[in-house]
Design an enzyme around this catalytic site. Structure first.
Site, mmCIF file in Angstrom:
data_model
loop_
_atom_site.group_PDB
_atom_site.id
_atom_site.type_symbol
_atom_site.label_atom_id
_atom_site.label_comp_id
_atom_site.label_asym_id
_atom_site.label_seq_id
_atom_site.Cartn_x
_atom_site.Cartn_y
_atom_site.Cartn_z
ATOM 1 N N GLY A 264 0.781 -1.258 0.192
ATOM 2 C CA GLY A 264 -0.113 0.303 0.117
ATOM 3 C C GLY A 264 1.183 0.781 0.287
ATOM 4 O O GLY A 264 2.330 1.295 0.527
ATOM 5 N N CYS A 265 0.135 2.561 -0.407
ATOM 6 C CA CYS A 265 1.352 3.251 -0.471
ATOM 7 C C CYS A 265 1.859 3.946 0.464
ATOM 8 O O CYS A 265 2.710 4.166 1.237
ATOM 9 C CB CYS A 265 0.152 4.768 -1.513
ATOM 10 S SG CYS A 265 -1.463 4.828 -0.750
#
Length: 332
Positions: A141-142
């Site tokens: 995920g970012c």
């Protein structure tokens, strides 16, 4: 060495009409070692890619398709959370086709297996060797990428022994392409808000990665995410009590990321424009009294999503890790 179907990696993209799909295309149309075999989108089948991603006008005459082909080397799943597993359940992909999933469906250890397929967690700065030999990768995920890169060096010497405090602001593209009350320009512009305070879903994968390096890690991570009034990028401020000096911490971070081409460490002040539109991560390491202070920042659509997915593909196929990703920021 992976045997390719041609002299280039043949790539298919599922979910090519969204933000991460668009960024994947922006990278791959200019990648020296990749041929885009197809870009799948049920709602846009028959339309030119540039009719949806107008930044591609003049770069390609390729069209979206509603058909799925397995005559490829790698499949990118640029779909929403929960949709990747549904897609693979409904569309069996041969085991010889490598899969890189950008959703959260296979990131956690408990979810990393689907039938005969095992997914390796795709953070190159943590799992580079495993990624090189992986058949399937779960792209991080970012927020998770931003925060992990800010903390992994400390975990590597078991120095995460105090509560970790994090505040991080993300751009509007982090919410995806579908409209929501908090993604409309009229609400987002000139505005700031928090969400999922102390309970963001990326904390789970962050915890697993930290324990990979520091098995006894059990300190709380107090994470406050913010919605920013800009389009792209994540800027995270991290601090904790530490007995390391600034010089010791700086050397630790520089040594840990030596040989990782996209992660750069400095003691100088940094700003978000330095990484937006690139696959770079900038880390600033400072000490204030007994507090170790780290800034970690990246582009949520590139190093936080599609850029990192291409970086993983490069590693999986034995290509130059930087191929297609030598992207310069725009400072003004």
């Amino acid at each position: 060495m992976t045997e390719l179907k041609s002299n280039k990696v043949k790539a298919g993209i599922i979910g090519g009409a969204g933000y991460t799909g668009g960024e994947m295309l922006r990278i791959l149309v200019n990648h020296p070692d990749v041929e885009i075999a197809f870009v799948h989108s049920n709602s846009n089948a028959g339309n030119y890619l540039y009719e949806v991603h107008t930044d591609l006008f003049g770069d390609t005459e390729q069209k979206f398709t509603g058909e799925l082909s397995t005559d490829i080397d790698v499949l990118f799943l640029c779909v929403g959370h929960g949709d990747a597993k549904k897609f693979l359940d409904a569309n069996p992909i041969p085991d010889n086709v490598k899969i890189i999933d950008l959703s959260q469906d296979f990131r956690l250890n408990a979810n990393a297996q689907l039938g005969s397929k095992t997914f390796v967690y795709g953070l190159p700065e943590l799992n580079r060797d495993a990624i090189k030999s992986a058949q399937n990768v779960a792209n991080p995920g970012c927020f998770a990428t931003t925060i992990q890169l800010g903390l992994l060096p400390l975990a590597s010497i078991s120095k995460l022994d105090k509560e970790v405090h994090i505040s991080a602001t993300t751009g509007s593209t982090g919410a995806g392409q579908s409209l929501a009350p908090t993604s409309h320009f009229t609400w987002r512009n000139d505005n700031l808000s928090v969400y999922k305070v102390f309970g963001h879903q990326h904390l789970n994968e962050i915890g697993e990665s930290l324990k990979q390096l520091q098995p006894a890690f059990a300190q709380p991570i107090s994470f406050v995410p913010y919605r920013g009034d800009f389009t792209r990028g994540i800027f995270a401020s991290i601090y904790m009590d530490s007995d390391l000096t600034e010089a010791e911490a700086l050397k630790l971070y520089e040594d840990f990321y030596a040989g990782h081409p996209f992660t750069h460490v400095t003691s100088h002040n940094i700003d978000l424009k330095q990484v937006v539109n690139t696959n770079k991560v900038f880390l600033q390491v400072k000490k204030y009294d007994n507090k170790l202070f780290i800034i970690s920042m990246l582009d949520n659509l590139l190093k936080g999503a599609s850029g990192q997915a291409v970086q993983n593909m490069n590693l999986m196929f034995g290509l130059d890790e930087r191929a297609g990703l030598r992207l310069k920021a725009t400072g003004f």
